[in-house]
Design an enzyme around this catalytic site. Structure first.
Site, PDB file in Angstrom:
ATOM      1  N   ASP A 135       0.818  -1.211   0.000  1.00 28.46           N
ATOM      2  CA  ASP A 135       0.000   0.000   0.000  1.00 28.46           C
ATOM      3  C   ASP A 135       0.853   1.263   0.000  1.00 28.46           C
ATOM      4  O   ASP A 135       0.603   2.211  -0.755  1.00 28.46           O
ATOM      5  CB  ASP A 135      -0.916  -0.009   1.231  1.00 28.46           C
ATOM      6  N   TRP A 164      -5.442   1.724   0.124  1.00 28.13           N
ATOM      7  CA  TRP A 164      -5.492   0.919  -1.107  1.00 28.13           C
ATOM      8  C   TRP A 164      -5.620  -0.562  -0.777  1.00 28.13           C
ATOM      9  O   TRP A 164      -6.270  -1.313  -1.509  1.00 28.13           O
ATOM     10  CB  TRP A 164      -4.256   1.193  -1.958  1.00 28.13           C
ATOM     11  N   ASP A 165      -4.994  -1.018   0.322  1.00 29.60           N
ATOM     12  CA  ASP A 165      -5.175  -2.401   0.760  1.00 29.60           C
ATOM     13  C   ASP A 165      -6.643  -2.686   1.056  1.00 29.60           C
ATOM     14  O   ASP A 165      -7.207  -3.705   0.622  1.00 29.60           O
ATOM     15  CB  ASP A 165      -4.361  -2.658   2.034  1.00 29.60           C
ATOM     16  N   LEU A 166      -7.268  -1.804   1.836  1.00 32.52           N
ATOM     17  CA  LEU A 166      -8.655  -2.025   2.234  1.00 32.52           C
ATOM     18  C   LEU A 166      -9.596  -1.947   1.038  1.00 32.52           C
ATOM     19  O   LEU A 166     -10.544  -2.734   0.923  1.00 32.52           O
ATOM     20  CB  LEU A 166      -9.061  -1.000   3.295  1.00 32.52           C
TER      21      LEU A 166
END
Length: 408
Positions: A135, A164-166
């Site tokens: 991320d 961005w990960d989530l």
């Protein structure tokens, strides 16, 4: 109204860190059976910070709520065979793998379809070409830190939230649901790849930031001011801070009325030949507007502001510490956050799926200890007998049950 619409799905998750595990967590919170597969002893994220006072990972425990945990060494021929068998179990809701494994030990979509032609695989990666990314490297590469922080020349400012990960995890979960729908309609499986870099680039494109940069150049950081409208922070009389936003004409009018500054702004409009009912004008004169409002906020406590701003229906919010947010969530019986008894940790404030079905909000479910479900899954799902599981355990192909006091 059912809050477990995905109860018919059986998903195998072979992923670490945030994007892949958050995909599985989203599916599990909607009722899917999600079996997380880790190497014996735990993956690279098993003891990731933050940690509980017991040494267990609060991070791991919260990302794996409601899942089942199987510990097996899929790097060995026997372990790989077990993983393939789990991923290709019969049944209309099975045959689904979510992974972010790289290298020769990865179970590919072709491996799955050789045994189950309608298999669904969702592979999370950094870049579409397979290059690694996380991320924080993607965030830097897509330009966000150059837009964040105080105005004027400055070093880039990272943010702590792995957005961005989530977002990748949520998009991957949506991909699973879409692929299942496609399979139910056509009988076909699906191979889905989702890259963090694509998610980030897609998101900033949706916001118009890519086209903005081409037409107007790079946007400079400008502190806590909201871009394109009016919104900024103000200090209060008791040393707190609040964020106040006026996106709409009605919100701008409410702010002027409650602060008694409407006549001042009317005179300002005449002097500057502008119309502050428009967002663009409020943004252009944001510093002037803020300087007029600051004394009013600075003369009042947070409690007084809370009462007056809420009654006037001003769009605002207080700045709080994470500890304050946790305390408020714990005290709120309708909160998405509830205490759970987490194995290896004890009582832990955890969050449920934020979707509210009618008036119902589901409660969070604790995460299992690493490997807690290995024996049960191998017996129930693959039909292995106790002595066979024992032999696999003795050869360290699998690990059964809790593994140490610090396991989540």
């Amino acid at each position: 109204m059912s809050t477990t619409p995905l109860a018919h799905l059986q998903v195998v998750e072979c992923a670490t860190f945030v994007a892949g595990p958050s995909c599985g967590m989203n599916l599990a919170q909607l009722g899917a059976e999600v079996i997380r597969v880790d190497l014996p002893g735990g993956g690279s994220d098993h003891l990731r910070w933050p940690l509980a006072h017991t040494g267990a990972s609060l991070y791991w425990a919260n990302l794996n709520k409601g899942k089942r945990s199987v510990a097996l060494d899929y790097r060995t021929p026997e372990g790989r065979e077990l993983l393939l068998a789990l991923c290709t179990r019969p049944g209309p809701g099975a045959g689904i793998l979510v992974d972010n494994v790289a290298g020769r030990h990865r179970v590919t979509h072709e491996d799955l379809t050789a045994r189950r032609p309608d298999a669904i695989s969702v592979h999370v990666l950094g870049f579409p070409d397979g290059r690694p990314a996380v991320d924080y490297t993607v965030n830097a590469a897509v330009g966000i830190p150059e837009m964040t922080g105080p105005g004027g020349p400055a070093d880039p400012v990272n943010h702590v939230l792995p957005a961005w990960d989530l977002l990748t995890g949520a998009s991957a979960a949506l991909g699973v649901v879409a692929a299942v729908s496609r399979r139910e309609q056509t009988g076909a499986g699906s191979r889905l790849d989702i890259a963090l870099a694509d998610v980030a680039l897609s998101a900033v494109g949706v916001l118009g930031w890519l086209s903005e940069s081409e037409q107007h150049g790079d946007r400079a950081p400008h502190g806590n001011h909201l871009y394109g409208s009016f919104g900024t922070d103000f200090a209060t009389a008791d040393g707190r801070r609040v964020m106040v936003v006026a996106l709409t004409e009605g919100q701008w009018r409410a702010l002027g009325e409650v602060t008694g500054t409407a006549p001042v702004f009317a005179a300002l409009e005449t002097a500057l030949d502008t119309d502050l009912r428009h967002e663009s004008a409020r943004y252009e004169f944001r510093e002037t507007i803020a300087s007029i409002l600051r004394p009013w906020f600075a003369a009042r406590s947070l409690d007084e502001l809370t009462d007056r701003l809420n009654r006037a229906r001003v769009l605002w919010g207080p700045y709080r510490s994470m500890g304050e947010a946790a305390a408020l969530a714990r005290a709120d019986t309708g909160s998405v956050a509830r205490p759970v008894d987490q194995p290896g940790i004890g009582e832990m404030l955890a969050t449920a799926n934020p979707l509210r079905w009618g008036d119902h909000l589901t409660a969070p479910v604790p995460a299992p200890r690493l490997g807690a479900d290995t024996e049960e899954v191998l017996a129930q799902e693959l039909g292995l007998a106790g002595p066979e599981i024992g032999r696999l355990h003795d050869r360290r192909v699998v690990e059964c049950g809790p593994v140490g006091a610090s396991s989540a």
